[in-house]
Design an enzyme around this catalytic site. Structure first.
Site, PDB file in Angstrom:
ATOM      1  N   ASP A 186       0.833  -1.206   0.000  1.00  0.00           N
ATOM      2  CA  ASP A 186       0.000   0.000   0.000  1.00  0.00           C
ATOM      3  C   ASP A 186       0.869   1.258   0.000  1.00  0.00           C
ATOM      4  OD1 ASP A 186       0.884  -0.191   2.604  1.00  0.00           O
ATOM      5  OD2 ASP A 186      -1.087   0.079   3.532  1.00  0.00           O
ATOM      6  N   SER A 187       2.192   1.081   0.041  1.00  0.00           N
ATOM      7  CA  SER A 187       3.108   2.204  -0.176  1.00  0.00           C
ATOM      8  C   SER A 187       2.876   2.820  -1.552  1.00  0.00           C
ATOM      9  CB  SER A 187       4.562   1.734  -0.057  1.00  0.00           C
ATOM     10  OG  SER A 187       4.779   0.594  -0.870  1.00  0.00           O
ATOM     11  N   ASP A 243      -1.089  -6.099  -0.252  1.00  0.00           N
ATOM     12  CA  ASP A 243      -1.416  -5.459   1.023  1.00  0.00           C
ATOM     13  C   ASP A 243      -2.913  -5.226   1.153  1.00  0.00           C
ATOM     14  OD1 ASP A 243       0.445  -4.895   3.003  1.00  0.00           O
ATOM     15  OD2 ASP A 243       1.278  -3.176   1.928  1.00  0.00           O
ATOM     16  N   LYS A 292      -1.254  -9.336   2.810  1.00  0.00           N
ATOM     17  CA  LYS A 292      -0.482  -8.893   3.979  1.00  0.00           C
ATOM     18  C   LYS A 292      -1.341  -7.914   4.764  1.00  0.00           C
ATOM     19  CE  LYS A 292       3.228  -5.934   3.752  1.00  0.00           C
ATOM     20  NZ  LYS A 292       2.759  -4.807   4.589  1.00  0.00           N
ATOM     21  N   GLU A 338      -1.306  -5.428   8.579  1.00  0.00           N
ATOM     22  CA  GLU A 338      -0.478  -4.889   9.657  1.00  0.00           C
ATOM     23  C   GLU A 338      -1.105  -5.199  11.013  1.00  0.00           C
ATOM     24  OE1 GLU A 338       0.360  -0.726   8.996  1.00  0.00           O
ATOM     25  OE2 GLU A 338       1.113  -1.101   6.975  1.00  0.00           O
ATOM     26  N   GLU A 360       9.350  -4.414  10.405  1.00  0.00           N
ATOM     27  CA  GLU A 360       9.782  -3.118   9.845  1.00  0.00           C
ATOM     28  C   GLU A 360      10.261  -2.167  10.935  1.00  0.00           C
ATOM     29  OE1 GLU A 360       7.069  -1.109   7.154  1.00  0.00           O
ATOM     30  OE2 GLU A 360       8.302   0.694   7.141  1.00  0.00           O
TER      31      GLU A 360
HETATM   32  O1  KIV Z   1       3.540  -1.093   1.643  1.00  0.00           O
HETATM   33  C1  KIV Z   1       4.691  -1.541   1.589  1.00  0.00           C
HETATM   34  O2  KIV Z   1       5.421  -1.339   0.610  1.00  0.00           O
HETATM   35  C2  KIV Z   1       5.163  -2.335   2.715  1.00  0.00           C
HETATM   36  C3  KIV Z   1       6.615  -2.659   2.745  1.00  0.00           C
HETATM   37  C4  KIV Z   1       7.405  -1.443   2.986  1.00  0.00           C
HETATM   38  C5  KIV Z   1       6.913  -3.740   3.714  1.00  0.00           C
HETATM   39  O3  KIV Z   1       4.421  -2.679   3.554  1.00  0.00           O
END
Ligand code: KIV
Length: 291
Positions: free
Chosen positions: A67-68, A106, A136, A138, A205
């Site tokens: 989600d970055s 994510d 994924k 969090e 992280e």
């Molecule tokens: O969103 C993302 O790119 C991440 C990584 C930095 C682990 O969660």
């Protein structure tokens, strides 16, 4: 692992004809850690587009549609405004552009925290509409029940502990975690809770290195470090950070190139050639038809 691509330029550059190859699977990723040891560290990078996935795929074990992308692709101030629709669109593109890596997508903020049922609806949509193999999310102890619910229903979950960017407002910023005994205890407890709940791997992280090493030794699932330790079972970076697309990057990023400079210099050269009318040249125009 190395392989080659055959891009079918006569049809669409976005749809390559890759050399047939079996995709890695979640169980294969898990089996890379044997009796607490991962001989060959797992390689993971973020990918958001099909072409980026094509280029990264031969070098990676896993591609993360992180989600970055909110900040990297959309210029948003944080990951919080990222939507499920955005993750599904980019996840599908990355699956189309890859054939080797396990693709992990994510779950965006607000799409899973309310209940295990909400998480199942979002995660099942992600897997069904993208073709990705895993999601994924969090959170540690607080998300254990949700991780168990998804795992028991056939949805592989990669957890994410330590510095969790979706919690930026609660954490007060993006600084490294684990500088107090209480924080260390929480991160270790979070890692153990997600393992016990059935996560197949865990991203650690932005934590003090000793904690990443301790967690890597104390859980049987692979740990994937980012701002953690080279002793984790694998590493992940945001690809654009690794490439040097941004001037400012977190301390834990190593810039392997200066692609920002390459793009600026190339655009400047193009602009100059447009302005002095040397582009397009003879090679780029269609000559008159000769009968
Ligand atoms: O969103 C993302 O790119 C991440 C990584 C930095 C682990 O969660």
């Amino acid at each position: 692992m190395s392989t080659t691509f055959q891009l079918d330029t006569s049809t669409s550059r976005a749809n390559p004809t890759p050399a047939p190859m079996k995709r890695l699977t979640v169980p294969k990723i898990m089996r890379r850690k044997v009796d607490g040891v991962t001989e060959e560290p797992l390689v993971m990078l973020t990918a958001y587009t099909a072409r980026q996935a094509q280029l990264l795929d031969p070098h990676c074990d896993m591609l993360l549609v992180g989600d970055s992308l909110g900040q990297v692709i959309y210029g948003l101030p944080s990951t919080l405004p990222v939507t499920l629709d955005m993750m599904v669109a980019h996840g599908a593109a990355v699956v189309r552009g890859s054939y080797h890596s396990v693709v992990v997508v994510d779950m965006p903020f607000g799409s899973y925290e309310a209940s295990p049922q909400q998480a199942f609806e979002s995660a099942s949509r992600i897997l069904a509409e993208t073709g990705a193999a895993a999601v994924k999310l969090e959170g540690g102890q607080a998300m254990a029940e949700t991780i168990r619910f998804l795992s028991q229903r056939g949805i592989p979950v990669m957890a994410h502990v330590g510095l969790t960017p979706q919690a930026v407002n609660a954490l007060g910023g993006y600084m490294a975690r684990g500088r107090s005994d209480a924080e260390e205890a929480k991160i270790v407890a979070d890692g153990k809770a997600v393992e016990e709940a059935g996560a197949f791997a865990v991203v650690i992280e932005g934590v003090v290195e000793d904690i990443a090493i301790r967690l890597t030794e104390e859980v049987a699932i692979p740990t994937i470090g980012i701002g953690a330790s080279a002793k984790c079972d694998g590493q992940v970076l945001v690809t654009e950070d690794m490439l040097g697309m941004f001037e400012r990057v977190p301390r834990f990023v190593k810039k392997y190139n200066d692609i920002a400079a390459v793009i600026s210099e190339t655009a400047a050269q193009y602009a100059e050639e447009v302005r002095d009318r040397s582009f397009p040249g003879e090679a780029q125009v269609y000559p008159a038809k000769k009968d």
